[in-house]
Design a protein around this motif. Structure first.
Motif, PDB file in Angstrom:
ATOM      1  N   GLU A 225       0.873  -1.074   0.120  1.00  0.00           N
ATOM      2  CA  GLU A 225       0.082  -0.086   0.061  1.00  0.00           C
ATOM      3  C   GLU A 225       0.951   1.103  -0.070  1.00  0.00           C
ATOM      4  OE1 GLU A 225      -4.281  -1.178   2.094  1.00  0.00           O
ATOM      5  OE2 GLU A 225      -2.305  -0.941   3.433  1.00  0.00           O
ATOM      6  N   GLY A 226       0.464   2.395  -0.375  1.00  0.00           N
ATOM      7  CA  GLY A 226       1.054   3.758  -0.500  1.00  0.00           C
ATOM      8  C   GLY A 226       1.508   4.083   0.933  1.00  0.00           C
ATOM      9  N   ARG A 227       2.633   4.790   0.694  1.00  0.00           N
ATOM     10  CA  ARG A 227       3.575   5.191   1.949  1.00  0.00           C
ATOM     11  C   ARG A 227       4.163   6.330   1.745  1.00  0.00           C
ATOM     12  NH1 ARG A 227       6.634   1.082   5.597  1.00  0.00           N
ATOM     13  NH2 ARG A 227       4.484   0.472   6.149  1.00  0.00           N
ATOM     14  N   PHE A 228       4.260   7.513   2.336  1.00  0.00           N
ATOM     15  CA  PHE A 228       5.358   8.390   2.451  1.00  0.00           C
ATOM     16  C   PHE A 228       5.867   8.693   3.654  1.00  0.00           C
ATOM     17  CE2 PHE A 228       1.368  10.822   2.280  1.00  0.00           C
ATOM     18  CZ  PHE A 228       1.439  11.612   3.407  1.00  0.00           C
ATOM     19  N   VAL A 229       7.146   9.117   3.867  1.00  0.00           N
ATOM     20  CA  VAL A 229       7.887   9.290   5.018  1.00  0.00           C
ATOM     21  C   VAL A 229       8.510  10.809   5.322  1.00  0.00           C
ATOM     22  CG1 VAL A 229       8.225   6.922   5.496  1.00  0.00           C
ATOM     23  CG2 VAL A 229       9.956   8.384   4.290  1.00  0.00           C
ATOM     24  N   GLY A 230       8.617  11.297   6.243  1.00  0.00           N
ATOM     25  CA  GLY A 230       9.062  12.630   6.541  1.00  0.00           C
ATOM     26  C   GLY A 230      10.570  12.463   7.119  1.00  0.00           C
ATOM     27  N   VAL A 231      11.323  12.802   6.483  1.00  0.00           N
ATOM     28  CA  VAL A 231      12.777  12.686   6.929  1.00  0.00           C
ATOM     29  C   VAL A 231      13.335  13.763   7.243  1.00  0.00           C
ATOM     30  CG1 VAL A 231      15.150  12.234   5.838  1.00  0.00           C
ATOM     31  CG2 VAL A 231      13.134  10.816   5.179  1.00  0.00           C
ATOM     32  N   SER A 232      14.104  13.746   8.540  1.00  0.00           N
ATOM     33  CA  SER A 232      14.629  15.044   8.931  1.00  0.00           C
ATOM     34  C   SER A 232      16.235  15.076   8.347  1.00  0.00           C
ATOM     35  CB  SER A 232      14.840  15.058  10.704  1.00  0.00           C
ATOM     36  OG  SER A 232      15.673  16.061  11.255  1.00  0.00           O
ATOM     37  N   PRO A 233      16.429  16.200   7.772  1.00  0.00           N
ATOM     38  CA  PRO A 233      17.794  16.487   7.144  1.00  0.00           C
ATOM     39  C   PRO A 233      19.022  16.668   8.294  1.00  0.00           C
ATOM     40  CG  PRO A 233      16.277  17.781   5.903  1.00  0.00           C
ATOM     41  CD  PRO A 233      15.619  17.433   7.152  1.00  0.00           C
ATOM     42  N   GLU A 234      18.500  17.324   9.315  1.00  0.00           N
ATOM     43  CA  GLU A 234      19.184  17.399  10.430  1.00  0.00           C
ATOM     44  C   GLU A 234      19.732  16.444  11.292  1.00  0.00           C
ATOM     45  OE1 GLU A 234      19.538  20.289  14.452  1.00  0.00           O
ATOM     46  OE2 GLU A 234      17.748  20.595  12.922  1.00  0.00           O
ATOM     47  N   GLN A 235      18.406  15.485  11.603  1.00  0.00           N
ATOM     48  CA  GLN A 235      18.896  14.346  12.382  1.00  0.00           C
ATOM     49  C   GLN A 235      19.271  13.189  11.359  1.00  0.00           C
ATOM     50  OE1 GLN A 235      18.828  14.242  15.502  1.00  0.00           O
ATOM     51  NE2 GLN A 235      18.165  16.477  15.522  1.00  0.00           N
ATOM     52  N   ARG A 236      18.983  13.440  10.018  1.00  0.00           N
ATOM     53  CA  ARG A 236      19.460  12.095   9.145  1.00  0.00           C
ATOM     54  C   ARG A 236      18.526  10.895   9.427  1.00  0.00           C
ATOM     55  NH1 ARG A 236      25.841  13.335   7.067  1.00  0.00           N
ATOM     56  NH2 ARG A 236      25.584  15.344   6.982  1.00  0.00           N
ATOM     57  N   GLY A 246      -5.033   1.185   1.457  1.00  0.00           N
ATOM     58  CA  GLY A 246      -6.201   0.912   0.323  1.00  0.00           C
ATOM     59  C   GLY A 246      -5.566   1.196  -0.945  1.00  0.00           C
ATOM     60  N   LEU A 247      -4.625   2.086  -0.956  1.00  0.00           N
ATOM     61  CA  LEU A 247      -4.231   2.813  -2.213  1.00  0.00           C
ATOM     62  C   LEU A 247      -2.945   1.995  -2.595  1.00  0.00           C
ATOM     63  CD1 LEU A 247      -5.654   6.312  -2.213  1.00  0.00           C
ATOM     64  CD2 LEU A 247      -6.884   4.220  -2.850  1.00  0.00           C
ATOM     65  N   HIS A 248      -2.550   1.959  -4.106  1.00  0.00           N
ATOM     66  CA  HIS A 248      -1.307   1.448  -3.967  1.00  0.00           C
ATOM     67  C   HIS A 248      -0.706   2.671  -5.354  1.00  0.00           C
ATOM     68  CE1 HIS A 248      -3.340  -1.810  -2.884  1.00  0.00           C
ATOM     69  NE2 HIS A 248      -2.267  -2.384  -2.324  1.00  0.00           N
ATOM     70  N   GLY A 249       0.514   2.393  -5.519  1.00  0.00           N
ATOM     71  CA  GLY A 249       1.422   2.972  -6.680  1.00  0.00           C
ATOM     72  C   GLY A 249       1.260   4.548  -6.407  1.00  0.00           C
ATOM     73  N   CYS A 250       1.532   5.047  -5.499  1.00  0.00           N
ATOM     74  CA  CYS A 250       1.456   6.441  -5.287  1.00  0.00           C
ATOM     75  C   CYS A 250       2.704   7.319  -5.600  1.00  0.00           C
ATOM     76  CB  CYS A 250       1.242   6.681  -3.535  1.00  0.00           C
ATOM     77  SG  CYS A 250      -0.467   5.625  -3.219  1.00  0.00           S
ATOM     78  N   GLY A 251       2.478   8.761  -5.994  1.00  0.00           N
ATOM     79  CA  GLY A 251       3.549   9.368  -6.394  1.00  0.00           C
ATOM     80  C   GLY A 251       3.976  10.460  -5.646  1.00  0.00           C
ATOM     81  N   ARG A 252       4.680  11.400  -6.055  1.00  0.00           N
ATOM     82  CA  ARG A 252       5.503  12.473  -5.406  1.00  0.00           C
ATOM     83  C   ARG A 252       4.116  13.349  -4.793  1.00  0.00           C
ATOM     84  NH1 ARG A 252       6.506  17.732  -6.781  1.00  0.00           N
ATOM     85  NH2 ARG A 252       8.251  18.709  -5.668  1.00  0.00           N
ATOM     86  N   VAL A 253       4.599  13.694  -3.277  1.00  0.00           N
ATOM     87  CA  VAL A 253       3.770  14.534  -2.754  1.00  0.00           C
ATOM     88  C   VAL A 253       3.663  16.073  -3.398  1.00  0.00           C
ATOM     89  CG1 VAL A 253       2.751  15.507  -0.415  1.00  0.00           C
ATOM     90  CG2 VAL A 253       3.658  13.098  -0.608  1.00  0.00           C
ATOM     91  N   ALA A 254       2.422  16.643  -3.564  1.00  0.00           N
ATOM     92  CA  ALA A 254       2.647  17.801  -4.072  1.00  0.00           C
ATOM     93  C   ALA A 254       2.248  19.110  -2.682  1.00  0.00           C
ATOM     94  CB  ALA A 254       1.369  18.318  -5.166  1.00  0.00           C
ATOM     95  N   VAL A 255       2.641  20.248  -2.677  1.00  0.00           N
ATOM     96  CA  VAL A 255       2.387  20.974  -1.533  1.00  0.00           C
ATOM     97  C   VAL A 255       1.686  22.224  -2.517  1.00  0.00           C
ATOM     98  CG1 VAL A 255       3.418  22.440   0.099  1.00  0.00           C
ATOM     99  CG2 VAL A 255       4.553  20.480  -0.691  1.00  0.00           C
ATOM    100  N   SER A 256       0.662  22.569  -1.456  1.00  0.00           N
ATOM    101  CA  SER A 256      -0.250  23.721  -1.954  1.00  0.00           C
ATOM    102  C   SER A 256       0.429  25.176  -1.705  1.00  0.00           C
ATOM    103  CB  SER A 256      -1.380  23.754  -1.490  1.00  0.00           C
ATOM    104  OG  SER A 256      -1.297  24.375   0.288  1.00  0.00           O
ATOM    105  N   PRO A 257       0.328  26.254  -2.599  1.00  0.00           N
ATOM    106  CA  PRO A 257       0.859  27.509  -2.613  1.00  0.00           C
ATOM    107  C   PRO A 257       1.085  28.158  -1.096  1.00  0.00           C
ATOM    108  CG  PRO A 257      -0.703  27.531  -4.423  1.00  0.00           C
ATOM    109  CD  PRO A 257      -1.231  26.242  -3.543  1.00  0.00           C
ATOM    110  N   SER A 258      -0.045  27.940  -0.003  1.00  0.00           N
ATOM    111  CA  SER A 258       0.106  28.279   1.223  1.00  0.00           C
ATOM    112  C   SER A 258       0.917  27.190   2.020  1.00  0.00           C
ATOM    113  CB  SER A 258      -1.143  28.276   1.895  1.00  0.00           C
ATOM    114  OG  SER A 258      -1.998  27.042   2.104  1.00  0.00           O
ATOM    115  N   GLY A 259       1.291  26.126   1.418  1.00  0.00           N
ATOM    116  CA  GLY A 259       2.070  25.131   2.243  1.00  0.00           C
ATOM    117  C   GLY A 259       1.165  24.471   3.306  1.00  0.00           C
TER     118      GLY A 259
END
Length: 415
Positions: A225-236, A246-259
């Motif tokens: 199933e789909g998954r995305f993770v948050g990586v801390s560059p500082e902590q590596r 329930g979903l598969h084959g998920c792509g890159r996360v997009a961010v809205s203009p406001s964030g």
């Protein structure tokens, strides 16, 4: 069940732009370093880098944010460039997120496994760095996290690591972009036996880098199933994980203009026998980016409404509207492009292709010209829309970007 990669499927379709003439000399860089638009707000990207390719050769085009070509052959796989000691292959991409350093970065993938940094103004090669370490690492994306550090996602995993430093794969390499060297790696989790993490697209959200995981078997015979993770560059290290149940084959996360909002498109399980996608495990999901991990807000029900798998690439045209695509359903049906209202889920058709796998990258510039771009390999053009104040996407004239070699556009990255 997934039985082969989408790249392999796309490459198996009759190629567009084959038998072209040998590539001409490079048309050079962009002198003003502002994407040809010195009046653009400094918060805006300077332009876009567009990959044109027939999967045998590659050409990089530099354009304005509205798709107007500035350099039709910034560099190509057949051009002799000073410093390009490792020639470009036919499987090249560019970072989705504009590098703050202002450098043009080329990601040479399967079979080459090399990053190339170039000067936007001079089109000269600054450095090249192999990131394979003795195996097919298949780098997928690159993102700069500070003035001297970047991350590169390695889609491939090494079945027999230990011969060289940093040769595990299925990870993020930490790069020193002052020395153009590898200084570390960040392991990515996969708890299910038989699956590999398969990291691909990356996005910066607040202090974290959000990494999409493909979760595929080594032979592509199974997918999680789909998954995305948050990586801390500082902590590596991985700071949090979001599973898309329930979903598969998920792509890159997009961010809205406001964030404040995130969106992710999941294409479903791909069946290579029927060349089809299952709408039941495909959709677009909206998240609240103000929490860590991001909190799921809603699923838009787009795949069921269209009775087709949603493609993995999408972009926010405005705070409330997404530009997205769908597969035709099988090898005889063409792709479609549409906008979807985040609040209501209402879909507005914007166009179709006669062939499958014709549509590729999307890019929108909300607040910076408000133009959305879509690479269309069937027409060998960029399809374009102007985003109006009420969120509608009005069509603009198509643009042919590769006027030097004639290769069809495949993907679009920020500059």
């Amino acid at each position: 069940m997934v039985k082969l990669s989408l790249f392999a499927v796309a490459a198996s379709i009759p190629l567009l732009g084959c038998n072209v003439e040998p590539p001409p000399r490079s048309t050079g860089g962009v002198p003003d370093g502002r994407g040809g638009d010195p009046g653009a707000p400094r918060a805006c990207e300077r332009g876009v880098a567009i990959v044109t390719s027939d999967y045998q050769s590659t050409n990089i085009v530099v354009s304005r944010l509205d798709g107007t070509t500035l350099s039709p052959s910034f560099v190509s796989s057949g051009a002799a460039k000073p410093g390009l000691s490792l020639a470009l292959s036919g499987d090249v991409d560019v970072p989705a997120t504009a590098p703050p350093s202002g450098r043009v970065v080329l990601i040479d993938r399967y079979g080459t496994n090399v990053l190339t940094w170039m000067d936007l103004e001079t089109a000269e090669v600054i450095a090249q760095l192999p990131v394979g370490q003795g195996f097919e690492s298949n780098p997928h994306d690159y993102i700069e996290v500070d003035a001297d550090r970047a991350l590169v996602s390695r889609f491939g995993s090494n079945p027999t690591p230990g011969a060289e430093p940093f040769d595990e794969g299925g990870d993020l390499l930490v790069l020193d972009t002052a020395k153009y060297s590898i200084e570390g790696r960040i392991a990515l989790p996969e708890e299910r036996a038989g699956l590999l993490p398969r990291p691909s697209g990356m996005t910066r959200v607040a202090d974290d880098v959000v990494v999409s995981l493909g979760r595929l078997a080594a032979d592509f015979s199974d997918v999680g199933e789909g998954r995305f993770v948050g990586v801390s560059p500082e902590q590596r290290a991985v700071a949090w994980t979001v599973d898309i149940q329930g979903l598969h084959g998920c792509g890159r996360v997009a961010v809205s203009p406001s964030g404040e909002r995130l969106a992710v498109a999941c294409s479903s399980r791909f069946d290579a026998d029927t060349m089809s996608f299952d709408p039941a495990t495909s959709d677009i999901v909206i998240y609240d980016a103000r929490s860590a991990p991001p909190r799921e807000l809603k699923r838009l029900g787009v795949a069921r409404a269209l009775d087709a798998g949603v493609q993995r690439s999408l972009a926010f045209a405005s705070e409330d509207v997404l530009l997205a695509m769908a597969y035709g359903g099988n090898a005889s049906a063409g792709d479609s492009v549409f906008s979807v209202n985040v609040a209501t889920g209402d879909v507005t058709p914007l166009g179709e292709a006669a062939q499958p796998f014709a549509f590729g990258g999307v890019h929108c510039s909300p607040g910076c010209g408000d133009v959305c771009l879509l690479s269309d390999a069937e027409r060998s053009t960029l399809r374009r829309w102007k985003v109006t104040a009420n969120g509608a996407l009005d069509p603009l004239e198509d643009v042919t970007v590769d006027t030097a070699i004639g290769l069809p556009p495949r993907s679009i990255g920020g500059l």
